[in-house]
Design an enzyme around this catalytic site. Structure first.
Site, short mmCIF file in Angstrom:
data_model
loop_
_atom_site.label_atom_id
_atom_site.label_comp_id
_atom_site.label_asym_id
_atom_site.label_seq_id
_atom_site.Cartn_x
_atom_site.Cartn_y
_atom_site.Cartn_z
N GLU A 180 14.33 47.79 11.20
CA GLU A 180 13.86 48.11 12.65
C GLU A 180 13.78 49.42 13.25
O GLU A 180 14.26 49.82 14.30
CB GLU A 180 14.21 47.10 13.58
CG GLU A 180 14.54 45.73 13.08
CD GLU A 180 15.50 44.64 13.83
OE1 GLU A 180 16.04 45.25 14.97
OE2 GLU A 180 15.66 43.78 13.39
N GLU A 296 13.01 36.96 7.11
CA GLU A 296 13.93 36.32 8.44
C GLU A 296 13.11 35.17 9.13
O GLU A 296 13.28 35.21 10.23
CB GLU A 296 14.62 37.29 9.31
CG GLU A 296 15.18 38.56 8.72
CD GLU A 296 15.84 39.41 9.92
OE1 GLU A 296 15.84 39.23 10.92
OE2 GLU A 296 16.16 40.56 9.61
#
Ligand code: 9MR
Length: 487
Positions: A180, A296
């Protein structure tokens, strides 16, 4: 003295704890026992031995993989869950155990116990492991802010990565090296997130992290992991593609993009409207020579009515829509869901429903029953094209440690059974007899034993005839032997 938890850990680390026996029929039980004696824990043999028909089994037919995030406590404490995990998954990812806040109790020390448990559990059950995550702006330990500064940050980062990747070298299928790093709304250069790592080192931290990981574990697939690429946010997706392009241009050892895939069922129309752009994004990434892993996947059901049917259909439909894009991109090599069962989804704490009902975002419900989302994944694994090569074989599949010898020799005339075992070193040992349902019938011994051979005589005159399992375990091993007790 080892605790019950120590023993439970070992039981959990094997494919043949009481857990499996508790729910499988006797013929499967027999195979499980046989498997325990085949020291080879390769994935293929595990799945063959148990005749597993889970999602990974389907994925593997297309040279893809399926797995899920999991964690130590639920593996240890929840037998039906553990069984479902081993049945459905070919790969797991620790949801917490490899993050900095768990691995780094202080600036100078490491806690490997939890990550070691995950690695051992995976190894003994023929599962591959994704490592998550080496460099992230969240889950940093409390000492981080006051200890790490721009002079020592590069050193902290490279040392951490060298130590952690080095320890698990050859055991990790793929590492989420940097997580991220893009957040255009932070208004930094190149759309980068204004994370602590960026503030301390500038963009170079990303390259530093990948190079350190590759040096420590050259066989691992190195992944840049990111979210928010599915919807109409081209500023974000452009920033991601440009970052990947810069890294490739500098020959940084980067092998795959991780697409997290946190989606919402209520965004179905929005997703449909942006599908083509999402496809184009995946193509662009593939054109850079990168693989793609959905890392995810889960589907938030907030915004859907309370009815279970409505939610399961909405979530399942969204899994289907999502798969219709990602499974049609040949660069996508595998799918990981962020949890396997609704029972443990983090969404109930991070984004609770307004009606306070537990969310239903994952393939299995809280009772491990398959839902629409499971069938959507199965459908797409069955109907996707075969990938050119099997990436999951890059995991080192070693033989498990040599077993401690255990033999059970029944004497039907006396209704007695001689149990012999040999220890290579002095150990705290638990020796017990369980029935086919996994219930303890008798604790035969729980004590410290010296190295060498030991013998026990079990009188089974009072036991019903049938098949039993004799289990010998210590905090460092578990072996078992099937015994047919007849009179
Ligand atoms: O699901 C995880 C949650 O339980 C943790 O509290 C949190 C911080 O460690 O991390 C969550 O997992 C995140 C993952 O590590 C990275 N991508 C986003 C995930 C969901 O927030």
């Amino acid at each position: 003295m080892p605790t019950r938890r120590d023993f439970m850990k070992v039981a959990a680390e094997t494919a043949v704890g009481t857990s499996i026996c508790a729910i499988l029929a006797e013929d499967v039980f027999a195979m499980a026992v046989q498997h325990a004696f085949e020291a080879d824990s390769s994935k293929a043999s595990t799945h063959a031995a148990f005749g597993l028909d889970g999602l990974h089994g389907e994925a593997a037919k297309k040279k893809m993989f399926f797995g899920s995030a999991t964690s130590e406590d639920r593996i240890i404490s929840d037998i039906p869950y553990r069984t479902a995990l081993v049945k459905e998954c070919g790969i797991i990812v620790p949801e917490y155990e490899m993050k900095w806040d768990i691995m780094r109790p202080s600036a100078t020390t490491y806690n490997f116990a939890d990550a070691d448990f995950m690695i051992n559990f995976a190894r003994q059950n023929g599962l591959a492991v994704r490592g998550h995550t080496l460099c992230w702006h969240r889950a940093l330990p409390s000492w981080f802010a006051s200890t790490v500064n721009s002079r020592n940050a590069a050193q902290f980062l490279t040392e951490h990565i060298a130590t952690v990747c080095g320890r698990y070298k050859g055991r990790i299928h793929s590492w989420d090296v940097v997580n991220e790093a893009i957040e255009p709304t932070d208004r930094q250069t190149n759309g980068l997130r204004n994370s602590p790592w960026f503030q301390l080192l500038g963009e170079s931290y990303i390259e530093t992290a990948f190079r350190a990981a590759h040096q420590a574990d050259p066989a691992a697939i190195l992944v840049y992991n990111e979210y928010g690429v599915e919807f109409d946010d081209t500023i974000r997706t452009d920033a991601i593609v440009n970052l990947l392009r810069r890294l490739k241009a500098r020959n940084v050892p980067l092998h795959a993009l991780g697409v997290q895939g946190h989606i919402r069922a209520a965004d179905k129309a929005k997703f449909a409207a942006n599908m083509q752009r999402f496809r184009t994004f995946l193509r662009e990434v593939a054109t850079l020579g990168l693989s793609i892993i959905i890392t995810e996947l889960d589907c938030d059901d907030t915004g859907l009515a309370s009815s279970i049917t409505t939610r399961d259909e909405g979530v399942g439909g969204m899994y289907g829509d999502y798969c219709s894009v990602v499974m049609n991109e040949p660069a996508v090599i595998g799918i990981i869901t962020w949890g396997l069962t609704d029972k443990y989804t983090a969404l109930n704490s991070t984004n609770p429903r307004s009606d306070r009902l537990p969310q239903r975002p994952l393939p299995l419900d809280a009772n491990m029953v398959r839902k629409n989302a499971w069938y959507a994944l199965e459908y797409w694994f069955k109907n996707t094209m075969q990938r050119p090569r099997q990436t999951i074989t890059s995991v080192a599949e070693e033989r498990v440690a040599p077993i401690q010898r255990l033999r059970c020799i029944p004497n039907t005339q006396q209704s007695e059974c001689e149990i012999q075992f040999t220890l290579e070193r002095s150990e705290d040992v638990l020796l017990r007899l369980v029935d086919v349902r996994g219930q303890d019938v008798q604790i035969l011994a729980q004590a410290r034993f010296e190295a060498g051979e030991h013998r026990f005589m079990l009188n089974y005159a009072a036991f019903p005839i049938g098949t039993y399992l004799c289990i010998l375990q210590s905090p460092s091993f578990l072996v078992s032997e099937k015994i047919l007790l007849q009179k």
